[in-house]
Design an enzyme around this catalytic site. Structure first.
Site, PDB file in Angstrom:
ATOM      1  N   HIS A 268       0.826  -1.202   0.000  1.00  0.00           N
ATOM      2  CA  HIS A 268       0.000   0.000   0.000  1.00  0.00           C
ATOM      3  C   HIS A 268       0.862   1.255   0.000  1.00  0.00           C
ATOM      4  O   HIS A 268       0.510   2.263  -0.634  1.00  0.00           O
ATOM      5  CB  HIS A 268      -0.949   0.034   1.195  1.00  0.00           C
ATOM      6  N   ASP A 272       0.746   4.524  -2.534  1.00  0.00           N
ATOM      7  CA  ASP A 272       0.825   5.939  -2.160  1.00  0.00           C
ATOM      8  C   ASP A 272       1.940   6.660  -2.922  1.00  0.00           C
ATOM      9  O   ASP A 272       1.759   7.792  -3.388  1.00  0.00           O
ATOM     10  CB  ASP A 272       1.073   6.082  -0.653  1.00  0.00           C
ATOM     11  N   HIS A 295       3.723  10.559   2.732  1.00  0.00           N
ATOM     12  CA  HIS A 295       3.319  11.641   1.835  1.00  0.00           C
ATOM     13  C   HIS A 295       4.219  12.867   1.957  1.00  0.00           C
ATOM     14  O   HIS A 295       4.511  13.530   0.959  1.00  0.00           O
ATOM     15  CB  HIS A 295       1.872  12.038   2.115  1.00  0.00           C
TER      16      HIS A 295
END
Length: 329
Positions: A268, A272, A295
């Site tokens: 995952h 991202d 992020h």
């Protein structure tokens, strides 16, 4: 966030090559693509808990990915790295003014699916401040994109070639882009958590349509059980549930259905990364290496990369040329 950004109108001749139209028989990946038809859905925002209507629509050549807030008179936010205004729990784009409501949060899974499907140009309409989370992965966005179909456009796809390594760090966490060792984008990611259910995981892949579908699209976002109360106290994760996120409590997975893959967590994180890097406005040709990157580091990396015009070369015209806040035509 560190680094000076360079927008489409600030690119110098030294880092941009002339756009060359592909031959009619050129591979599909060399052409820009949009959706064949519009498609809509309704879902819940992970952090706001609101029911939000999402519509995806075709867009002309060289448009890029444009978000439109239909509840704010259709004002637009181009999906580009220097419009990122928050990265604490998701990637948020919008007007940087603290009082401005013009923002869209949790864009990363949709952006990743758009990249995985090879969609260059699209309008994304939302009647709220967040993209629906659906099941916490990119799979339902891929379903919508497949239903909408994909249409080739008469223009070359821009590519961003990495010429030398650029790296950003935060303690022992880092993210870097290096010149490509193979065609396209290759991602190598590692994560490390104290929770035994996660531990240390490593995953590498060359990003293409087939590998995205096979290895990445259904891998869900996750959280630690002890963090949920703090998120709720901060007014976040109001739409979170075991239906749209993996919840980890020490050595236990609280979701009744368990994991979809033993290393779903690191996969995952790769989803991202793909979504965050697609905010460059072009398909990146290079190698990404990251450890414990999220992020914030992903966006810092793009800003540092674009600030150093000796580190990259753009082949073709950049996408995402719209001005933030303009009312859509």
């Amino acid at each position: 966030m560190d680094g000076m950004s360079i927008g489409p109108r600030e690119l110098s001749d030294s880092c941009v090559t002339e756009t060359v139209m592909p031959r009619p028989d050129a591979p599909d990946a060399m052409w820009q693509h949009t959706l064949r038809r519009p498609i809509s859905s309704i879902g819940t925002g992970l952090h706001t808990g609101r029911r939000i209507a999402l519509s995806l629509a075709p867009a002309p050549v060289d448009t890029g990915i444009i978000f439109r807030r239909t509840d704010l008179d259709g004002r637009i936010i181009p999906a580009v790295y220097d419009h990122v205004v928050d990265t604490r729990l998701s990637t948020v784009i919008g007007d940087a003014a603290p009082s401005s409501p013009l923002r869209v949060a949790t864009i990363e899974h949709l952006m990743s699916a758009l990249c995985g499907c090879g969609i260059d140009n699209a309008y994304i309409d939302l009647d709220g401040p967040e993209v629906p989370v659906f099941d916490g992965s990119a799979s339902e966005f891929m379903f919508l994109l497949d239903c909408a179909g994909r249409e080739r456009q008469a223009a070359a796809r821009p590519t961003l070639e990495i010429l030398r390594t650029v790296r950003v760090e935060d303690g022992d966490a880092f993210a870097e882009l290096s010149p490509p060792t193979t065609d396209g984008l290759t991602i190598s990611m590692s994560i490390e958590f104290a929770a035994p259910a996660i531990g240390r995981q490593i995953f590498s892949a060359r990003v293409c349509a087939s590998s995205f579908r096979r290895d990445l699209e259904n891998c869900r976002t996750f959280t630690l059980r002890h963090e949920i109360d703090a998120l709720h106290a901060a007014g976040l994760a109001r739409g979170g549930s075991l239906e749209n996120a993996i919840v980890v409590d020490g050595d236990r997975i609280l979701n009744p259905t368990g994991l979809r893959r033993p290393d779903e967590f690191v996969r995952h994180k790769v989803v991202d990364v793909i979504g965050d890097l697609y905010l460059s406005g072009a398909m990146i040709h290079g190698d990404f290496h990251g450890h414990k990157s999220g992020h914030t580091l992903n966006n810092r990396l793009l800003r540092a990369l674009m600030a150093d015009t000796t580190a990259w070369r753009l082949h073709g015209a950049p996408l995402h040329k719209g001005q933030i806040g303009r009312v859509a035509a």
